[in-house]
Each structure stands twice: as C-alpha cells, then as structure tokens.
Design an enzyme around this catalytic site. Structure first.
Site, PDB file in Angstrom:
ATOM      1  N   SER A 140     -13.813  21.195  39.555  1.00 58.24           N
ATOM      2  CA  SER A 140     -13.449  20.735  37.962  1.00 58.24           C
ATOM      3  C   SER A 140     -13.665  19.299  37.694  1.00 58.24           C
ATOM      4  O   SER A 140     -13.692  18.543  38.989  1.00 58.24           O
ATOM      5  CB  SER A 140     -11.943  21.145  37.758  1.00 58.24           C
ATOM      6  OG  SER A 140     -11.658  20.497  36.670  1.00 58.24           O
ATOM      7  N   TYR A 153      -3.015  20.526  40.460  1.00 63.01           N
ATOM      8  CA  TYR A 153      -4.366  20.968  40.192  1.00 63.01           C
ATOM      9  C   TYR A 153      -5.537  20.189  40.717  1.00 63.01           C
ATOM     10  O   TYR A 153      -6.564  20.582  41.142  1.00 63.01           O
ATOM     11  CB  TYR A 153      -4.447  21.269  38.882  1.00 63.01           C
ATOM     12  CG  TYR A 153      -5.859  22.042  38.190  1.00 63.01           C
ATOM     13  CD1 TYR A 153      -6.286  23.188  38.638  1.00 63.01           C
ATOM     14  CD2 TYR A 153      -6.812  21.336  37.310  1.00 63.01           C
ATOM     15  CE1 TYR A 153      -7.139  23.873  38.268  1.00 63.01           C
ATOM     16  CE2 TYR A 153      -7.945  21.858  37.068  1.00 63.01           C
ATOM     17  CZ  TYR A 153      -8.173  23.331  37.605  1.00 63.01           C
ATOM     18  OH  TYR A 153      -9.264  23.726  37.021  1.00 63.01           O
TER      19      TYR A 153
END
Ligand code: NDP
Length: 246
Positions: A140, A153
């Site tokens: 990501s 995350y």
C-alpha cells in the site's frame, strides 16, 4: 497471445476488490485461477461465472497455515502447477493508538504479514524446484508513508515491502517478485474500519473524501506484473490517484 495464457495463478483475497477483478481479468486472458478467501458464497459465484474448468476455489483463512497450504496443494493437484501467486488478502481496520484496539492490531499482523508469509511458503519450494515463478505482493502507499491512524496498518504494509525485497534477493534469480503499492481505490477495504474516532476523523478531512479510483486500475497493474517475460520483473509499482497527496 497474452503472456499469461495457460498460466496457473493463485490469488488470495479473491472474494472482492482487487482479487476478484484480477481473477476475472486473468481468466479473460486465458489463465487458470486458484482462488482463496473466507466467503464461500462469493467464491462459488465467481468460479461459476468464470467456468469451473478455469477457476477453482477453496475456503481459506490466510491466518491458518494449513488452510493456505491446502489451497496451494489443491491448485497443484488440479492444474499441475502454480506459476504465479497474487498475495492480496488484507484488512485495514485503521485506528488511533490511544484507542488501544489491540485485537484489530493482532488481526492486521495475522492477515497482512503472517498470511502473506504463509502464502509465500506454500508455493516457494514448488516454484524454486521448477526454477521459475512469480510472486506479486500487495502492499500500500501506507507502506511508504503514514497518516494518523495508520501506525499498525502501515507497519504491516512496510513489512510486505521488506518481505518482497528479501524474497527477491534470496530466490537466486529464479522468481519474478513484484510489490505493488496502491493508493486509494474502490473496494470493500474501508468497511474494516470500525473505530468511531477514526471514522469521524476521516469524514472531516477533505483530502480523504472522494479520492478513490476504480479497482480495475490495480488489477491491470497486477496483470502488467504477471505479463513480464521470464528474466525480468517489475519489482515495485506505486499507483495512486493524482488527487491523493499522501
Ligand atoms: P477488499 O476488502 O475488497 O478485499 C480484501 C480481500 O481479502 C477479500 O477478498 C477478503 O475476503 C480477503 N481477506 C480478508 N481477510 C482474510 C483472511 N483472514 N483470509 C483470507 N482472505 C481474507 O479490499 P481490497 O481489494 O482493497 O484489498 C486487497 C489488498 O489491497 C489488501 O491487502 C489491501 O490492504 C490492499 N490495498 C488496498 C487499497 C485500496 O485502496 N483498496 C490501497 C492499498 C492497499 P474474505 O473476507 O471473504 O475472507
């Protein structure tokens, strides 16, 4: 002829989002797909629509090592080999550290890091013995920089980047390793955010609203990586909406 025609491609997290669109595109290009996720109804419907001679599935929780090994074995037993792994399953329950949502931290580490490792392990020996294989890991842009609420995350997605690079340098030039770093795209991922404070924060920050672009764009990037001929790999791909500044 597409370079992926005839390949056998294992995709984790294929019941929605990037994984589902990628599965469809792979079959359209003549590949066979082996699909894993937890939602059986979604996978069953997808495989029926793609043709059960092209697409098979096994209900798989990537946090369960045996489940992941069983998925890879099912693919090899059915189609004879796994040429490519799209290591895509992931969750993103963002929250601020002060909220102490430690169960969600555990889940993110289990799915986004351990799940990625288990999937690599499930095909690594098979690919190395064959002398070739492709592993495409989905990180990501949160694996390159942080926003408030993304500490854990981002930690998991930085790990995916590191694991990808380690895999590249350890695989004796046999594996084509790609790490993709998507920005904001339209999938179900945001539904995993449950922390009210985080949801309120995101709703009030203009830079996070109406950013997301279609999931097809990332599926096309995955296909680009899959289409690379032996001997070369697209090692890193960063794709974000132009309006996204993080
Ligand atoms: P979705 O929520 O639409 O898809 C996530 C997939 O992961 C689902 O198929 C889900 O299936 C699966 N999954 C979740 N937990 C598990 C588990 N324990 N075992 C097996 N499968 C699991 O989101 P995306 O398509 O967006 O997510 C795909 C990847 O892309 C993730 O790694 C995510 O972090 C990454 N990403 C997404 C971005 C975006 O903007 N959308 C941006 C950057 C990265 P099921 O629930 O059926 O198990």
């Amino acid at each position: 002829m597409s370079c992926i025609e005839g390949k056998v491609i294992l995709i984790t997290g294929a019941s929605s989002g990037f994984g589902m669109v990628t599965a469809k595109k792979c079959v359209e290009h003549g590949a066979k797909v082996v699909l894993g996720a937890r939602r059986e109804d979604r996978l069953s419907e997808l495989c029926n629509s793609l043709g059960n001679e092209n697409a098979i599935f096994k209900v798989t929780d990537v946090t369960n090592k045996q489940n992941v090994n069983d998925l890879a074995k099912y693919g090899i037993d059915t189609f004879g080999q796994i040429d490519s792994l799209v290591n895509n399953a992931g969750i993103m329950p963002l929250s601020f550290i002060e909220q102490g949502r430690t169960d969600e931290w555990d889940s993110m580490i289990d799915v986004n890091i351990k799940g990625v490792l288990y999937a690599i392990d499930s095909v690594y020996t098979h690919m190395m013995e064959r002398g070739s294989g492709q592993i495409i890991n989905i990180s990501s842009v949160a694996g390159k920089r942080l926003i408030p609420g993304s500490a854990v995350y981002s930690g998991t997605k930085f790990a995916v980047g590191a694991i990808s690079e380690g895999l590249r340098i350890e695989s004796d030039g046999k594996l084509q390793v790609t790490c993709i770093f998507p920005g904001a795209f339209e999938t179900e991922l945001g539904a995993s955010i449950k922390d009210e404070a985080m949801l309120e924060y995101l709703a009030t920050q203009a830079q996070y609203v109406n950013l997301a672009q279609p999931a097809e764009i990332i599926a096309d990037a995955i296909l680009y990586a899959l289409e690379q001929k032996p001997g070369v790999a697209a090692n890193e791909i960063v794709l974000r909406p132009t309006a996204q500044d993080f």
